[in-house]
Write an enzyme that holds these catalytic residues in place. Structure first.
Site, PDB file in Angstrom:
ATOM      1  N   THR A   1       0.816  -1.212   0.000  1.00  0.00           N
ATOM      2  CA  THR A   1       0.000   0.000   0.000  1.00  0.00           C
ATOM      3  C   THR A   1       0.855   1.270   0.000  1.00  0.00           C
ATOM      4  O   THR A   1       1.992   1.256   0.500  1.00  0.00           O
ATOM      5  CB  THR A   1      -0.897   0.006   1.257  1.00  0.00           C
ATOM      6  OG1 THR A   1      -1.554   1.256   1.362  1.00  0.00           O
ATOM      7  CG2 THR A   1      -0.092  -0.206   2.541  1.00  0.00           C
ATOM      8  N   ASP A   2       0.266   2.362  -0.485  1.00  0.00           N
ATOM      9  CA  ASP A   2       0.970   3.655  -0.436  1.00  0.00           C
ATOM     10  C   ASP A   2       1.057   4.195   0.996  1.00  0.00           C
ATOM     11  O   ASP A   2       1.824   5.118   1.266  1.00  0.00           O
ATOM     12  CB  ASP A   2       0.299   4.677  -1.361  1.00  0.00           C
ATOM     13  CG  ASP A   2      -1.147   5.004  -0.994  1.00  0.00           C
ATOM     14  OD1 ASP A   2      -1.698   4.380  -0.061  1.00  0.00           O
ATOM     15  OD2 ASP A   2      -1.739   5.891  -1.649  1.00  0.00           O
ATOM     16  N   GLU A   3       0.271   3.621   1.920  1.00  0.00           N
ATOM     17  CA  GLU A   3       0.241   4.159   3.291  1.00  0.00           C
ATOM     18  C   GLU A   3       1.580   3.988   4.010  1.00  0.00           C
ATOM     19  O   GLU A   3       1.826   4.634   5.023  1.00  0.00           O
ATOM     20  CB  GLU A   3      -0.890   3.515   4.099  1.00  0.00           C
ATOM     21  CG  GLU A   3      -2.242   3.766   3.484  1.00  0.00           C
ATOM     22  CD  GLU A   3      -3.407   3.586   4.447  1.00  0.00           C
ATOM     23  OE1 GLU A   3      -3.185   3.433   5.649  1.00  0.00           O
ATOM     24  OE2 GLU A   3      -4.547   3.609   3.964  1.00  0.00           O
TER      25      GLU A   3
ATOM     26  N   TYR B   1      -2.037  -0.387  10.934  1.00  0.00           N
ATOM     27  CA  TYR B   1      -2.142  -1.065   9.624  1.00  0.00           C
ATOM     28  C   TYR B   1      -0.920  -0.766   8.769  1.00  0.00           C
ATOM     29  O   TYR B   1      -0.246  -1.687   8.274  1.00  0.00           O
ATOM     30  CB  TYR B   1      -3.421  -0.620   8.895  1.00  0.00           C
ATOM     31  CG  TYR B   1      -3.416  -0.958   7.412  1.00  0.00           C
ATOM     32  CD1 TYR B   1      -3.475  -2.286   6.979  1.00  0.00           C
ATOM     33  CD2 TYR B   1      -3.332   0.044   6.432  1.00  0.00           C
ATOM     34  CE1 TYR B   1      -3.451  -2.597   5.615  1.00  0.00           C
ATOM     35  CE2 TYR B   1      -3.311  -0.268   5.077  1.00  0.00           C
ATOM     36  CZ  TYR B   1      -3.364  -1.585   4.673  1.00  0.00           C
ATOM     37  OH  TYR B   1      -3.330  -1.897   3.330  1.00  0.00           O
TER      38      TYR B   1
END
Ligand code: NAD
Ligand code: DAU
Length: 353
Positions: free
Chosen positions: A134-136, A159
């Protein structure tokens, strides 16, 4: 990559995995696909019911953390590649229960890496461990700038920390043991089959039911939205043509503040449901913010676009319209998953705000 492959796909009863599997099972009839999914609340066999009769597809219910099971699958199916999507994926749930995220996202990924390393025994020709991330992991942007593949990691939620950790382990296995890998980091997906805890399907469902639309904080948070099938085509391209050991960012070049997106969604829903203008928008309710809420995500996908000739194919308004149509036509799918434990989650998550 070799012309015939036995691919272990993890988490493909979930949202993105189901679209990746549908695309690849029909496109590559000479490959064999084994879908390992433990069927958490987010895993739903209805998402892939059309694949059940395909001769090159097998479903196995099980946990990626189960070493014996994963070893058996590698041996039985002579696995040559892994496309790893299984994860706990919802930020709000990670705030409530971080351990579940560490268990699946970190320990589960390391278990898969270990088994792959041992089963392939250093003979890595034609093998690949593809980790979907993910980009997170890059943290939160200010008003300007984009995440590139060299942006430093700065995860800020349980997360994103668990996903960042799993990315590091994948790279460590590449560096230390020579395990061939590729990683992609994607922005927010939307489309059919997304569990209605995430913004777009939750709000579609609430509009249908004329329930309030809970906007966190001031709604000025920005996300870069990509239609899920465009993510699936990117994964296909990276799996086949991505350079080993590399990372590819995937994004839609499609930034929206939550509030602008919600207003667009309301406008389209009013039209489709033949309701008075502004009737959906009148359901907007500002609620307590998500703790540690990341302000803005935005992806620079130039590397993927230039190297692999990929680009998003679905315009946002069109994608949103198709997504809404899917949810309106599949009210039974929604009713099945919003009964039972989902009700308890919804009450707990939103009545305290
Ligand atoms: P999802 O929550 O819809 O599906 C996750 C799937 O993994 C479910 O089918 C679930 O049953 C399965 N699973 C969970 N724990 C498991 C375990 N221990 N063993 C086996 N199966 C297990 O998630 P999604 O939105 O489809 O995301 C898929 C992947 O893509 C995740 O790795 C996520 O981090 C990543 N990702 C998601 C987005 C997004 O916008 N949804 C964006 C970028 C990256
Ligand atoms: O960026 C990729 C990530 O996108 C994925 O890795 C995650 O798996 C996926 O869940 C998603 O994370 P977000 O936290 O961005 O998605 P979510 O749909 O939960 O929220 C989108 C935005 O909407 C975010 O700013 C929080 C806000 N929001 C969300 C919900 C559920 C609300 O305002 N109200 C809500 O009820």
């Amino acid at each position: 990559m070799t012309s015939s492959q036995n691919i272990l796909v993890t988490g493909a009863a979930g949202f993105i995995g189901s679209h990746v599997l549908r695309l690849m099972v029909s496109k590559y009839p000479n490959y064999k696909f084994v879908n390992l999914d433990v069927l958490t609340y987010a895993g739903n066999l209805e998402n892939i019911v059309d694949l059940e009769s395909k001769p090159n597809y097998t479903f196995v219910k099980g946990d990626i953390c189960d070493e014996t099971l994963v070893k058996t699958l590698f041996e039985e199916h002579q696995i040559t590649s892994v496309i790893h999507l299984a994860a706990e994926s919802h930020v709000d749930r990670s705030i409530e229960d971080p351990m579940a995220f560490i268990q699946t996202n970190v320990l589960g990924t390391v278990n898969l890496l270990n088994v792959a390393k041992e089963y392939w025994k250093g003979v890595f020709d034609g093998k690949l461990f593809y980790h979907v991330s993910t980009d997170e992991v890059y943290g939160s942007l200010g008003k300007t700038g984009l995440f590139t593949e060299t942006t430093s990691y700065d995860p800020r939620s349980p997360y994103s920390s668990s996903k960042a950790s799993s990315d590091h382990f994948v790279r460590a296995y590449g560096n230390t043991y020579g395990l061939p890998f590729v990683i992609s980091n994607c922005s927010n997906n939307y489309g059919p089959n997304q569990f209605p805890e995430k913004l777009i399907p939750l709000f579609i469902n609430n509009i249908v039911e004329e329930k309030s639309l809970p906007v966190y904080g001031d709604g000025q948070y920005t996300r870069d939205w990509l239609y899920v099938i465009d993510h699936a085509t990117a994964i296909d391209a990276i799996f086949h043509e991505g350079r080993e050991g590399e990372t590819y960012n995937i994004g839609g070049l499609n930034e929206w503040t939550n509030l602008d997106l919600i207003h667009l969604l309301c406008e389209i829903m009013d039209e489709k449901l033949d309701r008075k203008k502004e009737s959906s928008a009148s359901l907007i309710t500002y609620v307590k913010d998500r703790p540690g809420h990341d302000k803005r995500y935005a992806i620079d996908a130039t590397k993927l676009c230039n190297e692999l000739d990929w680009k998003p194919s679905v315009d946002f308004r069109e994608g949103l319209s198709k997504t809404i149509d899917w949810y309106l036509e599949n009210s039974k799918w929604m009713a099945n998953i919003t009964s039972g434990s989902y009700q308890a989650y919804y009450e707990k998550q939103y009545t305290k705000r």
